[in-house]
Scaffold this motif. Structure first.
Motif, PDB file in Angstrom:
ATOM      1  N   LEU A 169       0.800  -1.214   0.000  1.00 17.51           N
ATOM      2  CA  LEU A 169       0.000   0.000   0.000  1.00 17.51           C
ATOM      3  C   LEU A 169       0.835   1.267   0.000  1.00 17.51           C
ATOM      4  O   LEU A 169       0.313   2.363  -0.133  1.00 17.51           O
ATOM      5  N   GLY A 170       2.143   1.122   0.198  1.00 17.74           N
ATOM      6  CA  GLY A 170       3.010   2.287   0.218  1.00 17.74           C
ATOM      7  C   GLY A 170       2.927   3.056   1.524  1.00 17.74           C
ATOM      8  O   GLY A 170       3.426   4.166   1.638  1.00 17.74           O
ATOM      9  N   ASP A 212      23.049  -4.689  -9.512  1.00 16.67           N
ATOM     10  CA  ASP A 212      22.375  -5.476  -8.469  1.00 16.67           C
ATOM     11  C   ASP A 212      21.452  -4.591  -7.639  1.00 16.67           C
ATOM     12  O   ASP A 212      20.294  -4.925  -7.388  1.00 16.67           O
ATOM     13  N   ILE A 213      21.993  -3.450  -7.225  1.00 12.38           N
ATOM     14  CA  ILE A 213      21.203  -2.543  -6.381  1.00 12.38           C
ATOM     15  C   ILE A 213      20.075  -1.924  -7.185  1.00 12.38           C
ATOM     16  O   ILE A 213      18.957  -1.768  -6.708  1.00 12.38           O
ATOM     17  N   GLN A 214      20.328  -1.612  -8.444  1.00 10.05           N
ATOM     18  CA  GLN A 214      19.269  -1.049  -9.287  1.00 10.05           C
ATOM     19  C   GLN A 214      18.114  -2.030  -9.432  1.00 10.05           C
ATOM     20  O   GLN A 214      16.949  -1.660  -9.352  1.00 10.05           O
ATOM     21  N   ARG A 215      18.485  -3.320  -9.662  1.00  8.27           N
ATOM     22  CA  ARG A 215      17.434  -4.346  -9.765  1.00  8.27           C
ATOM     23  C   ARG A 215      16.661  -4.447  -8.456  1.00  8.27           C
ATOM     24  O   ARG A 215      15.447  -4.532  -8.429  1.00  8.27           O
ATOM     25  N   PHE A 216      17.420  -4.440  -7.346  1.00  7.50           N
ATOM     26  CA  PHE A 216      16.820  -4.619  -6.035  1.00  7.50           C
ATOM     27  C   PHE A 216      15.826  -3.496  -5.725  1.00  7.50           C
ATOM     28  O   PHE A 216      14.712  -3.734  -5.258  1.00  7.50           O
ATOM     29  N   LEU A 217      16.212  -2.271  -6.063  1.00  5.71           N
ATOM     30  CA  LEU A 217      15.338  -1.149  -5.727  1.00  5.71           C
ATOM     31  C   LEU A 217      14.319  -0.851  -6.827  1.00  5.71           C
ATOM     32  O   LEU A 217      13.462   0.013  -6.662  1.00  5.71           O
ATOM     33  N   ALA A 249      11.012  -5.398 -10.681  1.00  2.00           N
ATOM     34  CA  ALA A 249      11.160  -5.995  -9.347  1.00  2.00           C
ATOM     35  C   ALA A 249       9.774  -6.244  -8.776  1.00  2.00           C
ATOM     36  O   ALA A 249       9.216  -7.326  -8.914  1.00  2.00           O
ATOM     37  N   GLY A 250       9.174  -5.177  -8.214  1.00  2.00           N
ATOM     38  CA  GLY A 250       7.846  -5.307  -7.626  1.00  2.00           C
ATOM     39  C   GLY A 250       6.796  -5.671  -8.651  1.00  2.00           C
ATOM     40  O   GLY A 250       5.795  -6.301  -8.337  1.00  2.00           O
ATOM     41  N   PRO A 284       3.916  -1.946  -6.630  1.00  2.00           N
ATOM     42  CA  PRO A 284       4.839  -0.948  -7.193  1.00  2.00           C
ATOM     43  C   PRO A 284       6.243  -1.503  -7.402  1.00  2.00           C
ATOM     44  O   PRO A 284       6.756  -2.234  -6.547  1.00  2.00           O
ATOM     45  N   ASN A 285       6.848  -1.152  -8.507  1.00  2.00           N
ATOM     46  CA  ASN A 285       8.138  -1.715  -8.888  1.00  2.00           C
ATOM     47  C   ASN A 285       9.225  -1.416  -7.851  1.00  2.00           C
ATOM     48  O   ASN A 285      10.062  -2.240  -7.565  1.00  2.00           O
ATOM     49  N   ASP A 286       9.156  -0.199  -7.271  1.00  3.03           N
ATOM     50  CA  ASP A 286      10.194   0.194  -6.310  1.00  3.03           C
ATOM     51  C   ASP A 286       9.713  -0.019  -4.878  1.00  3.03           C
ATOM     52  O   ASP A 286       9.982   0.772  -3.992  1.00  3.03           O
ATOM     53  N   PHE A 287       9.027  -1.135  -4.661  1.00  5.05           N
ATOM     54  CA  PHE A 287       8.422  -1.347  -3.330  1.00  5.05           C
ATOM     55  C   PHE A 287       9.463  -1.371  -2.227  1.00  5.05           C
ATOM     56  O   PHE A 287       9.230  -0.913  -1.116  1.00  5.05           O
TER      57      PHE A 287
END
Lengths: 566, 353
Positions: B85-86, B284-289, B296-297, B303-306
């Protein structure tokens, strides 16, 4: 008018039967049955489908799975290796232990409090009233919490248990026996005087004052240093003694001027205290005491109560034969003389004779059973091997197991005193605080309701019955037993049955005080096995069976006590 | 009349059974298929996550002075709410007794449970639950009063032990004692608070629960010095969040949020320095975030940047642990097994790829 008479005729046809009330009733019932079936089947389908979806189709096969948990209050056959079915059975047994004893205790207390509620004694009546009003107006759960978390938890720790009698040497003063004798003779001496006569008041006050002075002297002697040498000093010329004597004489003289109403009281008190003082000062009261060595038989602490366990020995059956014979004889005597009493009007105390016969047989049986001597040599296990040994030696060395002791005892019953180890009692019987809290809570709570029912039942008996009984010359106990209670029972029994059902169902509150009743154990079973629906079903069936049994018994009693009318 | 109605009863029952049998064959489950699973959809529609937590265990889940739930388990709930839900505060907490857990998860009363629950085979199957990765590796311990002078479990032969009902603790206790040939009396209470009260009052000689729980109780007791936690671990107690098995998609969100917390610590991303990492060059970090074109999300329907939201609002695993249980709190727990695999612990996240 004519329209009304014509209408039925026009309606004659295929549907005329619809106007018949009987037909309509049947149709109505069929429709109701169909709706009922639809609802029940819908619910069943949904519940079953939902359970199936969650791998929880109700079944009883899980009862065979190893339980894996221990139960505090369980018989010896239950271990954590037993299955869920056994665990449930332990719960049922524990619930029955509470309910059966609870029903009896609540009835006895309730009946007494109910009678006290109608007492002519103001104090008794008021105390009973307060008891009833406080108990029935607070929730049972709150009372259980008080009994457990406040009352039981305020008991001392295991290491400093309260014990009765106190362990070790107890001194019983010789003067105690003298007091008892003096009081006995004083009461005899004043027997012929009226309760409020000056002689009676004077003598009894004097005795009380004498005893008080002597005890005060000993008490001060043991506590206050300067008083230690007063006992048996007997010095006539000591200044303190002369002052005391003088003051006492003046007080006695002054007492004769007291108003008449209080004169005998004042005289008795002043003379009595002087006598007591003299007896003490000249050492006439003996200071000797009996030495008695005592072992505690009852322990009380936060882990519960421990008391001696009474177990039947190998000779118990033999003795029971005598007891059975005694009961049979007592019954025969009771009914035979009872019949004789009814037919001839002869006053025979049949109850007393029957009781006597029973007691004689029980005592004779006890001695008869003990005639045969115990074996001299017994096999005992010593250092892993079985050896034969004199019974006295085996007993003295503590080699006999409990089973051996029961086997070789000469008495039909054997006592085992509680023994303490590090954390718990290793011998004797025990009652847990959980059991006590639940039992006391349920009994006290239910007894308040029963008291009100008994009071209402007694008051429902017309006052004329009481007057008639008095006119016949019956005393109050006879009136209560033979006239009032039999009539009151008709009113009492139906609501009493409801209270019994309440007690049985309220026993499920055991979970609040951590007692292992059926509900609490099933709660654990449901948690560990996941079979909630089956578990709930089993609980419901058991409570239903218990309630129906109680209802059947009370209904039977109700039919018996109803007024037989022809 | 009476007799006739008696005859009617079996008739009604037979018809009821026949009708129910015929209905079962007809009754078909309507399947709702969408990107989001039924529970996720429900959470989104409600705008709130319903999370089952402990009724009160300091450090894990307990209301603070303002009446707001706080603790390690609570923050797991908040992280999942932030992921979906953010908003980490869009959580409604449902306090649960140990014995109520199964019913709560099966009835759908709660979306997620984060309540010191040991992951076991029977629970996984019978409760119809999906366990997310373990968030706290615990073990059952025993606590005694120091004035008893006991240091070994063997000295507890014949003792009575306070334990909470409906827990694995209850079963482990029986096994631990019987395997050592020791006798004991269990004293079983329905809720944790009364178990503890009974132990403090002296009703039992010892108190047993998970070691973290023991530490929490001891820290909040009147005189922490008068209780001793025995140096013995009776069982493995992997504690973690769980969700109903009926929604694998929701279970995935929970699992990857937990992994995300661990991975964030491994990357060294905290709620304080997250903004520095948003411009990170590391793939790696870009994918993770979920920055840039990396998915990702969106795999999870959220949301992708969850993870950015989660870390910003709740922090990484290490921050959560330190905040509620770490050395600076009254409990002062060591990380021990609950450290990253790189530090000799058991926490290991699969790659976010």
């Amino acid at each position: 008018m004519s329209a009304a008479t014509q209408q039925p005729r026009t309606e004659i046809g295929i549907f005329s039967f619809l106007r018949d009330t009987r037909t309509l009733q049947i149709i109505g019932q069929i429709i109701f049955a169909i709706i009922l079936i639809a609802i029940i089947s819908r619910i069943t389908i949904d519940v079953l489908a939902a359970l199936q979806q969650r791998n929880l189709t109700p079944n009883f096969s899980f009862l065979q799975i190893r339980a894996g948990f221990d139960i505090t209050e369980s018989p010896e056959w239950y271990t954590s290796n037993s299955n869920y079915g056994d665990a449930f059975l332990v719960g049922v047994i524990n619930t029955l232990r509470i309910v059966i004893i609870g029903l009896f205790a609540a009835t006895v207390i309730g009946v007494f409090v109910g009678i006290f509620l109608l007492s002519t004694n103001y104090l008794v009546r008021t105390i009973s009233k307060v008891y009833v009003e406080i108990l029935r107006n607070t929730p049972l759960l709150v009372q259980l919490f008080v009994w457990y978390y406040i009352v039981a938890f305020s008991l001392p720790q295991f290491q400093n248990s309260l014990s009765f009698p106190q362990e070790g040497v107890t001194l019983i003063g010789l003067r105690l026996f003298i007091y008892i004798a003096v009081i006995f003779f004083a009461l005899r001496a004043v027997r012929q005087h009226a309760t409020n006569s000056p002689v009676r008041i004077g003598v009894l006050t004097a005795v009380a004052a004498t005893i008080f002075m002597i005890e005060a002297g000993f008490w001060l002697g043991s506590r206050v240093e300067s008083w230690q040498n007063v006992y048996a000093r007997g010095n006539l010329y000591a200044v303190q003694f002369l002052i005391y004597f003088g003051v006492s004489v003046v007080l006695i003289a002054a007492s004769t001027f007291v108003p008449k109403l209080w004169r005998s009281l004042a005289l008795g008190a002043t003379i009595g205290q002087l006598i007591g003082g003299l007896l003490f000062y000249f050492g006439i009261v003996p200071n000797a005491a009996f030495r008695i060595e005592l072992y505690p038989i009852i322990y009380m602490n936060i882990r519960g109560f421990a008391f001696p366990e009474l177990l039947p020995t190998a000779r118990f059956a033999e003795w029971m034969a005598f007891v059975g014979l005694g009961i049979a004889l007592a019954l025969i005597i009771y009914y035979y003389f009872g019949r004789l009493n009814e037919t001839t009007g002869q006053q025979i105390p049949n109850g007393r004779y029957a009781f006597l016969a029973l007691i004689i047989l029980v005592v004779v049986g006890w001695f008869f059973v003990g005639i045969e001597p115990e074996p001299t040599m017994v096999p005992v296990e010593q250092d892993g091997t079985i050896v034969s040994m004199l019974l006295e030696d085996a007993t003295a060395n503590g080699l006999l197991t409990r089973e051996d002791q029961l086997l070789y005892s000469r008495q039909p019953l054997a006592f085992f005193l509680p023994e303490r180890s590090n954390f718990r009692f290793t011998a004797g019987a025990e009652i847990s605080p959980e059991y006590m809290a639940l039992l006391v809570g349920l009994v006290i709570y239910t007894s308040a309701f029963i008291a009100e029912i008994v009071r209402a039942g007694i008051q429902a008996v017309p006052h004329g019955q009481l007057e008639a009984a008095r006119a016949l010359g019956l005393n109050s106990a006879q009136t209560l037993r033979q006239v009032i209670l039999p009539q009151a029972l008709r009113v009492i029994i139906p609501p009493l049955g409801n209270q019994y059902l309440n007690l049985a169902k309220n026993s499920s509150l055991a979970i609040a005080v951590a007692f292992d009743d059926m509900f609490r154990i099933t709660y654990t079973i449901m948690n560990q096995s996941g079979q909630s629906v089956t578990g709930m079903f089993m609980i419901m069936v058991c409570y239903l069976a218990m309630s129906l049994t109680i209802a059947t018994i009370t209904n039977w009693a109700n039919r018996r006590f109803q007024l037989v009318t022809r | 009349m009476f007799r006739r109605s008696i005859l009617l009863i079996p008739f009604v029952l037979i018809v009821a059974i026949l009708v129910s049998v015929s209905f079962t064959t007809v009754g078909a489950q309507d399947e709702f298929t969408a990107e989001l699973g039924p529970i996720t959809q429900q959470v989104v529609d409600r705008g709130e996550l319903v999370c089952g937590v402990n009724t009160g265990l300091a450090g894990f889940a307990a209301p603070n002075d303002a009446g707001v739930y706080e603790g390690f388990d609570v923050d797991i709930c908040r992280a999942v709410a932030a992921a979906i839900l953010g908003d980490a505060n869009a959580v409604s907490f449902r306090p649960l007794q140990a014995g109520e857990r199964q019913a709560a998860i099966q009835s759908g009363e709660i979306d997620l449970m984060s309540r010191n629950t040991t992951w076991t085979l029977s629970r996984d199957v019978v409760w119809a639950a999906t366990f997310a990765p373990t968030t706290f590796y615990d073990g059952q311990g025993l606590m005694v009063r120091t004035d008893m002078g006991i240091t070994e479990i063997e000295e507890l032969d014949g003792a009575s032990i306070c334990v909470q009902s409906g827990t694995t603790t209850e079963l482990n206790m029986a096994d631990a004692m019987s395997s050592r040939g020791l006798e004991y009396t269990p004293q079983v209470f329905a809720d944790a608070a009364s178990t503890w009260d009974a132990y403090v009052a002296g009703r039992c000689d010892a108190f047993t629960t998970d070691k973290s729980g023991l530490a929490a109780y001891r820290a909040t007791s009147e005189d922490p010095g008068s209780h001793l936690i025995l140096d013995i671990t009776l069982s493995k107690e992997p504690l973690g969040p769980l969700s109903p098995q009926s929604d694998p998609q929701f279970a995935d969100i929970v699992a990857w949020t937990v992994y995300g917390l661990i991975q964030a610590e491994e990357f060294g991303i905290t709620s304080q320095n997250i903004d520095d990492f948003l411009s990170s060059e590391s793939p790696d970090i870009q994918r993770f975030l979920g920055i840039g074109d990396n998915a990702a999300g969106s795999y999870l329907g959220i949301p992708n940047d969850f993870m950015v939201t989660v870390i910003r609002q709740v922090g990484n695993y290490g921050e959560i642990f330190d905040r509620h249980l770490g050395p600076e709190t009254v409990f002062g727990l060591e990380r021990g097994l609950n450290d990253l695999w790189t530090n000799g612990g058991l926490l290991y996240s699969p790659p976010f790829r």
